[in-house]
Design a protein around this motif. Structure first.
Motif, short mmCIF file in Angstrom:
data_model
loop_
_atom_site.label_atom_id
_atom_site.label_comp_id
_atom_site.label_asym_id
_atom_site.label_seq_id
_atom_site.Cartn_x
_atom_site.Cartn_y
_atom_site.Cartn_z
N LYS A 209 4.85 7.64 -2.08
CA LYS A 209 3.73 7.27 -2.83
C LYS A 209 2.87 6.09 -2.24
O LYS A 209 3.33 5.50 -1.42
CB LYS A 209 3.97 7.30 -4.25
CG LYS A 209 4.59 8.39 -5.08
CD LYS A 209 4.79 8.33 -6.44
CE LYS A 209 5.35 9.85 -6.97
NZ LYS A 209 5.64 9.71 -8.38
N THR A 210 1.67 5.88 -2.97
CA THR A 210 0.86 4.60 -2.48
C THR A 210 0.57 3.72 -3.72
O THR A 210 0.78 4.31 -5.08
CB THR A 210 -0.42 5.12 -2.18
OG1 THR A 210 -1.21 5.69 -3.33
CG2 THR A 210 -0.19 6.41 -1.03
N GLU B 162 -9.78 2.92 -2.02
CA GLU B 162 -9.24 4.23 -1.93
C GLU B 162 -9.98 5.20 -0.94
O GLU B 162 -9.57 5.92 -0.26
CB GLU B 162 -9.07 4.73 -3.26
CG GLU B 162 -8.25 6.21 -3.23
CD GLU B 162 -7.89 6.64 -4.65
OE1 GLU B 162 -6.97 7.47 -4.61
OE2 GLU B 162 -8.49 6.51 -5.51
N THR C 142 -0.07 -5.31 3.48
CA THR C 142 -0.15 -4.29 4.28
C THR C 142 0.38 -4.65 5.90
O THR C 142 0.40 -5.91 6.18
CB THR C 142 -1.44 -3.67 4.35
OG1 THR C 142 -1.62 -2.33 5.44
CG2 THR C 142 -2.50 -4.77 4.96
N ILE D 275 0.91 -1.21 -0.05
CA ILE D 275 0.06 -0.05 0.00
C ILE D 275 0.97 1.18 0.04
O ILE D 275 0.58 2.11 -0.65
CB ILE D 275 -0.93 -0.07 1.23
CG1 ILE D 275 -2.05 -0.91 1.14
CG2 ILE D 275 -1.67 1.31 1.31
CD1 ILE D 275 -2.96 -0.64 -0.08
N ILE D 276 1.69 1.59 0.75
CA ILE D 276 2.89 2.51 0.85
C ILE D 276 3.98 2.27 0.10
O ILE D 276 4.77 1.07 0.38
CB ILE D 276 3.00 2.84 2.37
CG1 ILE D 276 1.76 3.08 3.22
CG2 ILE D 276 3.77 3.91 2.35
CD1 ILE D 276 0.84 4.09 2.69
#
Length: 248
Positions: free
Chosen positions: A62-63, A134, A83, A57-58
């Protein structure tokens, strides 16, 4: 059996190593590449055309969504999000009905993640779920988009539109503001765990109510009326706490 090409995207090398090691035990999966940044991931995806992407996710500053937006609206690959263990993030995935894998990763979790990939969805449905994820990863006053599958169809509903949920043995009936009733094979316990940190309260072993849609509550009888005029009795042992929380 055709080989499934796998791309691993994570900004931490040790996390990549764990996934690579686990993948070695599955003969019909082949590693086609790894990436540590969004830019590298986009380039490799375009070049290698993976079938399955393990996606953190990270990714530095950025994502995952910065990566995925490069392929909208036609994402051709399956996704297993990765995650760190975080209750809020886990619920966001559960709301959105998307596959995820929790860190730290072990072989059993990995196996379960791959087994869940048999749940095939259309491109349109995948996009709806990604949009919901999101949205759900950003705190929005406790309300979330929820994806619900029934025998007849699939629903994307906003939890603010739920009046209450009633238990029916191993099934649940979800009542919405627009008078829609959705019956699912998930139990009331499932929805209680999912919604308990939102605006919902389990007033009875058979009822989970959205407290923002209460019309009236009679403290003497323990009977509450919802906006659709449905009467629900609050269990006697729950009345004191219920009154303190919402009517003090």
């Amino acid at each position: 059996m055709s080989m499934i090409k796998v791309l691993i995207i994570d900004d931490e090398q040790h996390a990549i190593n764990v996934l690579v090691d686990n993948l070695k035990g599955y003969k019909n999966y082949t590693l086609c590449g790894t990436a540590k940044s969004v830019e590298e991931a986009i380039s490799l995806t375009q070049l290698l055309l993976p079938d399955l992407v393990f996606l953190d996710i990270i990714l530095d500053k950025k994502t995952a969504f910065d990566y995925l937006k490069a392929f909208l609206p036609n994402i051709k690959f399956n996704i297993i999000f990765v995650t760190a263990h975080n209750t809020y993030a886990v619920k966001a995935f559960e709301y959105s009905a998307l596959h995820f894998l929790l860190k730290p990763i072990d072989s059993e979790k990995f196996r379960e993640a791959l087994s869940r990939m048999n749940d095939r969805v259309s491109e349109e449905e995948r996009l709806l779920r990604l949009e919901s994820l999101e949205h759900n990863l950003i705190r929005t006053n406790g309300y979330k988009w929820i994806h619900i599958a029934t025998i007849e169809k699939k629903y994307k509903i906003h939890s603010k539109d739920i009046l209450f949920i009633a238990s029916d043995s191993n099934y649940s009936h979800i009542y919405l503001l627009d008078k829609t009733k959705i019956t699912t094979s998930k139990t009331l316990k499932h929805y209680t765990n999912l919604l308990q940190d939102s605006h919902f309260y389990k007033v009875h072993k058979s009822y989970l109510v959205n407290t923002e849609h209460l019309k009236t509550y009679n403290r003497k009888t323990g009977i509450l009326k919802m906006k659709n005029n449905q009467l629900i009795t609050v269990a006697e042992r729950r009345r004191s706490r219920f009154s303190k929380l919402f009517f003090s």
